[in-house]
Design a protein around this motif. Structure first.
Motif, PDB file in Angstrom:
ATOM      1  N   GLU A   1       0.676  -1.240   0.050  1.00 41.98           N
ATOM      2  CA  GLU A   1       0.084  -0.052  -0.029  1.00 41.98           C
ATOM      3  C   GLU A   1       0.743   1.132  -0.003  1.00 41.98           C
ATOM      4  O   GLU A   1       0.473   2.307  -0.318  1.00 41.98           O
ATOM      5  CB  GLU A   1      -0.850   0.066   1.355  1.00 41.98           C
TER       6      GLU A   1
ATOM      7  N   VAL B   1       1.432   1.684  -3.811  1.00 41.95           N
ATOM      8  CA  VAL B   1       0.397   2.009  -4.398  1.00 41.95           C
ATOM      9  C   VAL B   1      -0.326   3.395  -4.336  1.00 41.95           C
ATOM     10  O   VAL B   1      -0.703   4.151  -5.095  1.00 41.95           O
ATOM     11  CB  VAL B   1      -0.862   1.212  -3.826  1.00 41.95           C
TER      12      VAL B   1
ATOM     13  N   ASP C   1      -8.495  -9.289  -0.527  1.00 34.97           N
ATOM     14  CA  ASP C   1      -7.925  -8.581  -1.818  1.00 34.97           C
ATOM     15  C   ASP C   1      -7.452  -9.835  -2.925  1.00 34.97           C
ATOM     16  O   ASP C   1      -7.871  -9.405  -4.065  1.00 34.97           O
ATOM     17  CB  ASP C   1      -6.633  -8.051  -1.369  1.00 34.97           C
TER      18      ASP C   1
ATOM     19  N   MET D   1      -8.098  -7.609  -6.368  1.00 30.91           N
ATOM     20  CA  MET D   1      -7.683  -6.289  -6.099  1.00 30.91           C
ATOM     21  C   MET D   1      -6.120  -6.376  -5.996  1.00 30.91           C
ATOM     22  O   MET D   1      -5.392  -5.593  -6.168  1.00 30.91           O
ATOM     23  CB  MET D   1      -8.340  -5.462  -4.939  1.00 30.91           C
TER      24      MET D   1
ATOM     25  N   GLY E   1      -4.360  -6.254  -9.064  1.00 31.44           N
ATOM     26  CA  GLY E   1      -4.221  -4.921  -9.644  1.00 31.44           C
ATOM     27  C   GLY E   1      -3.220  -3.927  -8.777  1.00 31.44           C
ATOM     28  O   GLY E   1      -2.305  -3.235  -9.154  1.00 31.44           O
ATOM     29  N   PHE E   2      -3.211  -4.262  -7.374  1.00 24.25           N
ATOM     30  CA  PHE E   2      -2.344  -3.318  -6.487  1.00 24.25           C
ATOM     31  C   PHE E   2      -0.819  -3.858  -6.985  1.00 24.25           C
ATOM     32  O   PHE E   2      -0.018  -2.922  -6.836  1.00 24.25           O
ATOM     33  CB  PHE E   2      -2.536  -3.387  -5.113  1.00 24.25           C
TER      34      PHE E   2
ATOM     35  N   CYS F   1     -13.205  -5.708  -9.306  1.00 23.02           N
ATOM     36  CA  CYS F   1     -11.997  -5.188  -8.631  1.00 23.02           C
ATOM     37  C   CYS F   1     -10.793  -4.785  -9.253  1.00 23.02           C
ATOM     38  O   CYS F   1     -10.342  -3.719  -9.671  1.00 23.02           O
ATOM     39  CB  CYS F   1     -12.089  -5.623  -7.277  1.00 23.02           C
TER      40      CYS F   1
ATOM     41  N   ALA G   1      -8.758  -1.669 -10.619  1.00 25.82           N
ATOM     42  CA  ALA G   1      -7.216  -1.287 -10.762  1.00 25.82           C
ATOM     43  C   ALA G   1      -6.758  -1.179 -11.898  1.00 25.82           C
ATOM     44  O   ALA G   1      -5.796  -0.486 -12.129  1.00 25.82           O
ATOM     45  CB  ALA G   1      -6.799  -2.497  -9.898  1.00 25.82           C
TER      46      ALA G   1
ATOM     47  N   MET H   1      -5.245   6.091  -7.163  1.00 25.10           N
ATOM     48  CA  MET H   1      -4.638   5.110  -6.501  1.00 25.10           C
ATOM     49  C   MET H   1      -4.807   5.337  -4.977  1.00 25.10           C
ATOM     50  O   MET H   1      -4.845   4.146  -4.351  1.00 25.10           O
ATOM     51  CB  MET H   1      -2.969   5.148  -6.790  1.00 25.10           C
TER      52      MET H   1
ATOM     53  N   ILE I   1      -8.544   4.311  -4.649  1.00 28.64           N
ATOM     54  CA  ILE I   1      -8.712   2.960  -4.898  1.00 28.64           C
ATOM     55  C   ILE I   1      -8.286   2.051  -3.361  1.00 28.64           C
ATOM     56  O   ILE I   1      -9.222   1.224  -2.917  1.00 28.64           O
ATOM     57  CB  ILE I   1      -8.388   2.362  -6.057  1.00 28.64           C
ATOM     58  N   ASN I   2      -7.261   2.639  -2.860  1.00 25.95           N
ATOM     59  CA  ASN I   2      -6.673   1.763  -1.871  1.00 25.95           C
ATOM     60  C   ASN I   2      -7.360   2.182  -0.517  1.00 25.95           C
ATOM     61  O   ASN I   2      -7.958   1.167   0.101  1.00 25.95           O
ATOM     62  CB  ASN I   2      -5.144   2.282  -1.631  1.00 25.95           C
TER      63      ASN I   2
ATOM     64  N   ASN J   1     -10.927   0.327  -0.875  1.00 18.25           N
ATOM     65  CA  ASN J   1     -10.731  -0.952  -0.833  1.00 18.25           C
ATOM     66  C   ASN J   1     -10.689  -1.300   0.690  1.00 18.25           C
ATOM     67  O   ASN J   1     -11.420  -2.100   1.270  1.00 18.25           O
ATOM     68  CB  ASN J   1      -9.787  -1.574  -1.601  1.00 18.25           C
TER      69      ASN J   1
END
Ligand code: NDP
Ligand code: MG
Length: 385
Positions: free
Chosen positions: A121, A124, A207, A212, A215-216, A303, A307, A319, A322-323, A326
């Protein structure tokens, strides 16, 4: 002797890292460990590893005092500790969950400390800032995430990424990889937490089910390795043996393989550029029989599709949004407040509220994160009415 600090020592990554360190007491000295609320485990870790400091960032308090360990409280104390002891710390393992890991990662990089990075994170939400900060201070970021560890091991560090044609991240596909699209709205919390290959903390397990996480990881790879989004691709690989691949322009592809065991990338990040014989089970060629790879269905993994859109837009306001959304949506799902498919609905609605912008200052990143969290909570409250 390498002196290390572990942010999130009581988590899935933190405890596995300490299990490795325990076998190599002559090579690693633990300067600090930190937890949020799991003080029982923290206390055990204090007795076993005798760190100089143990930090509790949540509201719990330890009654005992310790001969060799000073106990500190709160995130600010953790940040000050990293800053003040920077000269004595060789490596910080950043293994807190979620946005809470951003400030510790940033502080370590700002202070010139190398970071073994599990907390994706951090990248991200603040990828450019983290990479710029590391360049300026001379810190290295050694990835812990298994895919990024694989890519790191396959990249030709001397020659840079000039010859890279494609980086392919593999994904487990989570527990619903073989579940038909039309039954995805019925999944339960228990089913979601039953990951077929990896044992991880709850948040990343959810996740992984929504993809997701992958995606991250694309966003993480973009920043960590300085690659444009069109050089990144994802394949579902249910056996979780090939952890990622790097294809070069001359037709050569390098992959890193291993059993699905996070101690492999954790030990690599702790010991880099050396390797540790920590007792890993070796991979035998018969395990390569019948390996399969297929593209994820973005209609099923909605999801993941969100991303991908954020990755392409390449603006970190999105970004961060979305983080944050989520994190809030996953927490609500785990509390039983919303359904699995609502995780997507919440994030989609939050993303619509934010303009695509580049946000470089840490204060603005934190402010936008808070803003996106409160928008997500409002949307969840409306969903529940
Ligand atoms: P866990 O939930 O198992 O552990 C999280 C750790 O962070 C715990 O030590 C926890 O303390 C601490 N923590 C929780 N909230 C806060 C907070 N607000 N401030 C500071 N610390 C906090 O997570 P994982 O170990 O699974 O994941 C950690 C990171 O590693 C995540 O970013 C994840 O994406 C990444 N990662 C994890 C993998 C895995 O296999 N687990 C694989 C690849 C990446 P307490 O115990 O007291 O709650
Ligand atoms: Mg991963």
């Amino acid at each position: 002797m390498k002196t290390i600090g572990i942010v999130g020592s009581t988590g899935s990554i933190g405890t596995q890292a300490l299990n490795i360190v325990k076998k190599y007491k002559d090579r690693f000295k633990i300067l600090f460990i930190s937890c949020h609320n799991n003080i029982l485990l923290l206390e055990k870790q204090i007795f076993t590893f005798e760190p100089e400091y143990a930090v509790i960032t949540g509201s719990n308090r330890l009654d005992s005092t310790f001969k060799k360990t000073k106990v500190l409280y709160g995130i600010n104390e953790l940040i000050n500790l990293i800053k003040n002891e920077a000269n004595r710390i060789d490596l910080v393992l950043s293994a807190a969950i979620g946005f809470a890991g951003v400030m510790p990662t940033y502080t370590a990089l700002l202070s010139g400390i190398d970071v073994a990075l599990a907390n994706k994170e951090s990248i991200v939400t603040a990828g450019s800032l983290m990479i710029d900060t590391a360049h300026k201070s001379g810190s290295s970021i050694i990835p812990v995430d298994s895919e990024h560890s694989a890519i790191y091991q396959c990249l030709d560090k001397k020659k840079g990424d000039n010859f890279v044609q494609k980086v392919i991240l593999t994904a487990s596909g989570g527990p619903f990889r073989f579940r038909p699209l039309d039954s995805m709205d019925l999944v339960s919390i228990n089913e979601t937490l039953k990951h077929p290959s990896w044992r991880m903390g709850n948040k990343i397990t959810v996740d992984s089910a929504t993809m997701m996480n992958k995606g991250f990881e694309l966003i993480e790879a973009k920043f960590l390795f300085g690659l444009p989004s069109d050089k990144l691709d994802v394949y579902i690989h249910p056996q979780c043996i090939v952890h990622s691949m790097v294809s070069y322009i001359d037709g050569s592809t390098l992959a890193q393989l291993g059993l699905p065991d996070m101690r492999i990338p954790i030990s690599y990040a702790l010991s880099y550029p050396e390797r540790l014989d920590w007792g890993a089970k070796a991979l035998t060629p018969d395990l390569l029989n019948g390996l399969t790879f297929f593209k994820p269905d973005t209609a099923k993994y909605k999801c993941f599709k969100l991303a991908l859109d954020v990755l392409k837009a390449n603006k970190n306001s999105l970004m961060i949004a979305i983080n944050a959304s989520n994190e809030i949506a996953v927490e609500s799902f785990l509390n039983g407040d919303i359904d699995f498919i609502d995780i997507y609905t919440v994030i989609d609605k939050v993303l619509e509220l934010f303009d695509p912008k580049d946000i470089m200052s840490i204060d603005e990143i934190i402010a936008l994160d808070e803003n996106a969290r409160s928008e997500a909570k409002n949307i969840i409250n409306n969903l529940r009415r």
